[in-house]
Design an enzyme around this catalytic site. Structure first.
Site, PDB file in Angstrom:
ATOM      1  N   SER A 242       0.860  -1.189   0.000  1.00 28.78           N
ATOM      2  CA  SER A 242       0.000   0.000   0.000  1.00 28.78           C
ATOM      3  C   SER A 242       0.894   1.236   0.000  1.00 28.78           C
ATOM      4  O   SER A 242       2.115   1.130   0.101  1.00 28.78           O
ATOM      5  CB  SER A 242      -0.878   0.004   1.256  1.00 28.78           C
ATOM      6  OG  SER A 242      -0.048   0.187   2.399  1.00 28.78           O
ATOM      7  N   LYS A 243       0.269   2.411  -0.082  1.00 25.03           N
ATOM      8  CA  LYS A 243       1.059   3.643  -0.140  1.00 25.03           C
ATOM      9  C   LYS A 243       1.938   3.799   1.087  1.00 25.03           C
ATOM     10  O   LYS A 243       3.054   4.294   1.006  1.00 25.03           O
ATOM     11  CB  LYS A 243       0.145   4.858  -0.290  1.00 25.03           C
ATOM     12  CG  LYS A 243      -0.301   5.035  -1.733  1.00 25.03           C
ATOM     13  CD  LYS A 243      -0.940   6.362  -1.991  1.00 25.03           C
ATOM     14  CE  LYS A 243      -1.281   6.451  -3.474  1.00 25.03           C
ATOM     15  NZ  LYS A 243      -2.201   7.509  -3.764  1.00 25.03           N
ATOM     16  N   ARG A 244       1.431   3.359   2.243  1.00 28.68           N
ATOM     17  CA  ARG A 244       2.248   3.542   3.455  1.00 28.68           C
ATOM     18  C   ARG A 244       3.482   2.637   3.410  1.00 28.68           C
ATOM     19  O   ARG A 244       4.487   2.913   4.029  1.00 28.68           O
ATOM     20  CB  ARG A 244       1.379   3.325   4.690  1.00 28.68           C
ATOM     21  CG  ARG A 244       1.430   2.017   5.360  1.00 28.68           C
ATOM     22  CD  ARG A 244       0.300   1.830   6.357  1.00 28.68           C
ATOM     23  NE  ARG A 244      -0.329   0.548   6.150  1.00 28.68           N
ATOM     24  CZ  ARG A 244       0.134  -0.576   6.667  1.00 28.68           C
ATOM     25  NH1 ARG A 244       1.206  -0.574   7.411  1.00 28.68           N
ATOM     26  NH2 ARG A 244      -0.487  -1.717   6.426  1.00 28.68           N
ATOM     27  N   HIS A 245       3.419   1.553   2.656  1.00 24.05           N
ATOM     28  CA  HIS A 245       4.576   0.654   2.514  1.00 24.05           C
ATOM     29  C   HIS A 245       5.569   1.161   1.472  1.00 24.05           C
ATOM     30  O   HIS A 245       6.736   0.823   1.500  1.00 24.05           O
ATOM     31  CB  HIS A 245       4.127  -0.734   2.030  1.00 24.05           C
ATOM     32  CG  HIS A 245       3.323  -1.497   3.020  1.00 24.05           C
ATOM     33  ND1 HIS A 245       2.179  -2.173   2.665  1.00 24.05           N
ATOM     34  CD2 HIS A 245       3.496  -1.708   4.334  1.00 24.05           C
ATOM     35  CE1 HIS A 245       1.682  -2.779   3.736  1.00 24.05           C
ATOM     36  NE2 HIS A 245       2.457  -2.504   4.751  1.00 24.05           N
TER      37      HIS A 245
END
Length: 474
Positions: A242-245
């Site tokens: 995901s974007k946070r990753h």
């Protein structure tokens, strides 16, 4: 290997070039380079509503920045729609496809019934053997492939191994929609065949597509390219990226100050290994890359590892090229116009002089920019809280004395400034650290910087003495 290897990278321009796409492009590029072949670029823009010019621009820019060049002109899938239709009509004429007049409601009912019965084949073959003369006049037909209903479809995958599907579970897939537009499945097969693609290397989310596409190849009597479906990239915790990753566009990594060579090196090791080797030059990557060493398990994205690798590339980069990268990245970071405006022959020369010290401490170009702050700071300096704490009235007095000591340095250099400061510390029974910390605060406005003698050397006599004068107290 002959020079007949042809790979392709075929992104959909519905968004930026994400990190998984960049790795797919890299694997295709490496395989083609290793075998003296070509990597072609095809923009799969058949989804007219979601395809944008901005996304196409971002994909091309991302590939150029990563230095993953393609061979020949960019091929746009939508522009080949007439050719795709021609193949569908040919299959129809050969009895290998048929017109389907099922209405939207009929199709919904079929799907619901199939799901309720636990079947994966969602279309029940309603129009497969029906006389088109009985067709309703108000329905625009689709063209469906007359797929085999018995036996199995097999893909000998270079990464996944032998993958088998029972044909009874696969639908008669739609080749042309009711509006005459080709489907993605048909377009991909026709384009890969016409472009003479020999090796399809793509994400394993396309594995089920391989079975459906093989049925089109078989119906046309075309040879199937070699297939390699590479595992997707997951987050550090093993969940979908995901974007946070880090599921960001390549442009975001550029703006975060990563070097293209470091990102390429990081991506090549996501899902592919070559012994314990972590660091590869481009030449080493090309020489070592093979599909047999691509793992089947999802790779895990690790920002700390990328950052550490990037630090290695920065430390080993040529100083002059880092000055250029420093400048280039400013175009991709919002709010850096003021800094850009301060780049001139003088500040570039100072930056080049400071680079050996700056690059030792930086893991990204942003950290490099941050470390070089002192070169571009305006007088009088804005002091950060730690620097303010250091510049007590007593230390401001010391700065005045240091100004006098340095004023006597005739030939300005790091070595001569160091000699003068050491002599001053000795005469006044001070430790060098007690002198260096307030001096750093007065010269840079911060409590951390490259070595203080390098800072004096980089700033030069006039600027150094001027900054000390600003902070000194008689």
């Amino acid at each position: 290997m002959t020079d007949s290897v042809v790979t392709r990278f075929a992104p959909s321009p519905t968004g930026f070039l994400h990190i998984g796409g960049a790795r797919t492009a890299l694997f295709n590029w490496l395989y083609a380079k290793k075998h003296g072949g070509k990597m072609l670029l095809r923009i799969e823009d058949t989804d007219r509503e979601r395809s944008t010019e901005a996304a196409i621009g971002a994909i091309l820019d991302g590939l150029k920045w990563l230095e993953l060049g393609w061979d020949g002109e960019v091929i746009y899938q939508f522009s080949r729609a007439a050719r795709h239709r021609e193949v569908a009509e040919q299959l129809l004429a050969d009895g290998k496809a048929y017109r389907c007049y099922a209405t939207a409601d009929e199709l919904t009912a079929m799907r619901e019934k199939a799901r309720a019965e636990g079947r994966t084949r969602l279309y029940d073959g309603l129009w497969r053997d029906r006389d088109p003369a009985t067709a309703p006049a108000d329905v625009k037909p689709t063209i469906r492939l007359r797929a085999p209903q018995t036996g199995e479809t097999v893909i000998e995958d270079q990464v996944q191994g032998r993958v088998v599907w029972q044909n009874e579970n696969l639908d008669d897939l739609v080749l042309l929609r009711g509006d005459g537009n080709p489907t993605y499945m048909l377009a991909v097969v026709v384009d890969d065949h016409d472009m003479a693609v020999t090796h399809v290397i793509r994400g394993d989310d396309h594995l089920i597509n391989a079975a459906r596409q093989k049925q089109i190849y078989d119906a046309m009597g075309w040879a199937l390219p070699s297939m390699s479906h590479i595992p997707l990239i997951h987050g550090p915790d093993g969940s979908k990226l995901s974007k946070r990753h880090g599921a960001l566009g390549v442009d975001a990594y550029r703006a975060m100050g990563y070097l293209p060579a470091a990102l390429r090196n990081y991506l090549v090791r996501l899902g592919w290994s070559h012994g314990d080797q972590e660091i590869f030059s481009t030449e080493e990557m090309i020489a070592a890359f093979d599909l047999a060493s691509v793992g089947r398990a999802a790779a895990r994205f690790d920002f700390a590892k990328l950052e550490s690798l990037n630090g290695h590339y920065i430390r080993n980069a040529d100083d002059q090229s880092l000055v250029k990268m420093f400048e280039d990245v400013l175009d991709h970071i919002p709010g850096r116009d003021e800094l850009k405006a301060k780049l001139n022959d003088t500040t570039r020369a100072q930056l080049l002089k400071a680079m050996p010290a700056l690059k030792e401490r930086a893991k990204t170009l942003l950290e490099l920019i941050d470390g070089a702050y002192f070169i571009f700071a305006d007088r009088p300096l804005d002091l950060d809280p730690k620097a303010q704490t250091l510049l007590t009235p007593e230390n401001r007095k010391l700065i005045g004395q240091l100004h006098s000591a340095l004023e006597n340095v005739e030939t300005w250099s790091a070595a001569n400034a160091e000699a003068a400061l050491r002599a001053f510390a000795e005469e006044n029974s001070l430790k060098l650290g007690a002198v260096a910390q307030p001096l750093r605060a007065a010269l840079t406005g911060r409590s951390t910087s490259p070595g203080i003698f390098e800072v004096l050397d980089v700033l030069g006599r006039q600027e150094s003495l001027g900054r000390l004068e600003d902070q000194a107290k008689d």
